[in-house]
Motif scaffolding. Structure first.
Motif, PDB file in Angstrom:
ATOM      1  N   ASP A 262       0.867  -1.212  -0.026  1.00 54.31           N
ATOM      2  CA  ASP A 262      -0.038  -0.056  -0.098  1.00 54.31           C
ATOM      3  C   ASP A 262       0.837   1.375   0.033  1.00 54.31           C
ATOM      4  O   ASP A 262       1.952   1.255   0.791  1.00 54.31           O
TER       5      ASP A 262
ATOM      6  N   ARG B 164       0.739   3.728   1.820  1.00 52.65           N
ATOM      7  CA  ARG B 164       0.758   4.162   3.346  1.00 52.65           C
ATOM      8  C   ARG B 164       1.965   3.225   3.830  1.00 52.65           C
ATOM      9  O   ARG B 164       2.160   3.437   4.993  1.00 52.65           O
TER      10      ARG B 164
ATOM     11  N   ARG C 250      -2.089   2.527   7.029  1.00 54.71           N
ATOM     12  CA  ARG C 250      -3.321   2.762   6.606  1.00 54.71           C
ATOM     13  C   ARG C 250      -4.266   3.914   7.525  1.00 54.71           C
ATOM     14  O   ARG C 250      -4.264   3.346   8.608  1.00 54.71           O
TER      15      ARG C 250
ATOM     16  N   ALA D 293      -8.798   2.705   5.456  1.00 51.98           N
ATOM     17  CA  ALA D 293      -8.761   1.691   6.553  1.00 51.98           C
ATOM     18  C   ALA D 293      -9.807   1.306   7.375  1.00 51.98           C
ATOM     19  O   ALA D 293     -10.769   1.892   7.575  1.00 51.98           O
TER      20      ALA D 293
ATOM     21  N   ASP E  64      -6.709  -3.160   9.989  1.00 50.42           N
ATOM     22  CA  ASP E  64      -5.733  -2.744   9.016  1.00 50.42           C
ATOM     23  C   ASP E  64      -4.526  -2.001   9.773  1.00 50.42           C
ATOM     24  O   ASP E  64      -3.425  -2.188   9.462  1.00 50.42           O
TER      25      ASP E  64
ATOM     26  N   ASP F 296      -0.741  -3.388   9.820  1.00 52.73           N
ATOM     27  CA  ASP F 296       0.418  -2.652   9.148  1.00 52.73           C
ATOM     28  C   ASP F 296       1.627  -2.402  10.143  1.00 52.73           C
ATOM     29  O   ASP F 296       2.714  -2.426   9.688  1.00 52.73           O
TER      30      ASP F 296
END
Length: 320
Positions: A57, A59, A120, A125, A129, A133
């Motif tokens: 992603d 992010r 995220r 999100a 998530d 992450d």
């Protein structure tokens, strides 16, 4: 040497008031201070690499700061990873030209690997998530940080506000372990962390309903860091292998807002019930919800050195 009187007066002007305008005022104020003092420890050469990808992603990014001689001398340095706050919907590794680089540079100047991590956010999100992450970022560092001179067995994760909430959720969900069952972190520091939510407040309620994908408030609370810890068995009944082993440290600011203060006090009480001991807990005098993080590296900063000392104490005996 404490922070300059003008900084103390600035923070005192807000006391425990907290909203978007206070956050912006703090960012502007501390950015100007960092700009005015010039480079941190100019005699200490620091290298950095920004936007290092730890996942697919946009992010999934890390900024890494390290002493220039770390990799050339085959060093195995402690690693300090900072996950920013932002109410689950804001924040980044760089919110101004000097922040949060001030944090990465400070720890690099202390002979450590300083890392900034982002994750995220809303509106994209959804639970889990954020905690996924953070676990992915720490897993990536566990595998790769030796390239920067870091010790994979001396990684310390710091989570501020929402970042602290995600970090605590990941820890107590058992997600901070390698494929071999090894802990990804040696220590976890929760800084004014979002551990429990006051859903009577409209803004918090709307964000949490969006993030958790439900209007069932009991379900939302059960998935908070507090709720996850509450569902864990008492220490004496738990499988030792499933009990989180990192050193746990909670910090609050003297002028943190009520929701944050109450959530952390409730969490510490629950932790003591479940683990039969209190986590290390400290109040930072004279600071508000973000000032201690934004002032790291300034003359008179006492928080950065305090965290660095904790890292060194916990790192003793860590194998590379």
């Amino acid at each position: 040497m404490p922070l300059a009187p003008e900084i103390q007066q600035f923070i005192l002007g807000f006391k425990d008031r907290w909203d978007g305008s206070v956050n912006t005022a703090c960012q502007d104020f501390f950015e100007a201070l960092h700009l005015s003092i010039g480079p941190l420890n100019p005699d200490h050469t620091i290298k950095y690499e920004k936007n290092v990808k730890y996942g697919p992603d946009p992010r999934h990014r890390l900024d890494v700061f390290w002493p220039a001689d770390a990799t050339s001398t085959n060093a195995a340095l402690p690693v300090v990873v900072y996950f920013h706050g932002g109410a689950f919907k804001l924040g980044d590794n760089s919110i101004t030209p000097h922040m949060h680089a001030n944090i990465g540079r400070f720890f690099a100047s202390q002979g450590m690997i300083g890392v900034l991590g982002t994750y995220r956010l809303l509106p994209e999100a959804r639970f889990p998530d954020g905690q996924d992450d953070i676990a992915s970022a720490l897993s990536w560092l566990h595998d790769k940080v030796h390239q920067y001179g870091g010790n994979r067995n001396a990684i310390f994760a710091l989570g501020q506000s929402a970042g602290g909430g995600h970090l605590a959720m990941a820890l107590f969900s058992g997600n901070l372990k390698s494929d071999q069952g090894q802990s990804l972190v040696r220590g976890v520091l929760l800084l004014s962390a979002a551990l429990k939510y006051d859903l009577s407040k409209k803004g918090r309620r709307e964000s949490m309903e969006e993030y958790y994908g439900t209007t069932d408030h009991s379900l939302i609370q059960s998935r908070s860091a507090y709720g996850i810890l509450q569902d864990l068995p008492p220490f004496e009944d738990a499988d030792v292998a499933s009990v989180p082993t990192p050193e746990l440290f909670l910090m609050l600011a003297e002028w943190d807002f009520e929701e944050c203060v109450q959530g952390n006090l409730d969490f510490a009480r629950l932790y003591a019930e479940r683990r039969r001991r209190l986590p290390r807990f400290e109040v930072l005098p004279g600071h508000n919800h973000v000032s201690y993080a934004l002032s790291i590296g300034l003359p008179g900063d006492e928080v950065g050195p305090k965290i660095a000392d904790w890292v060194r104490q916990c790192s003793e005996g860590a194998s590379s």
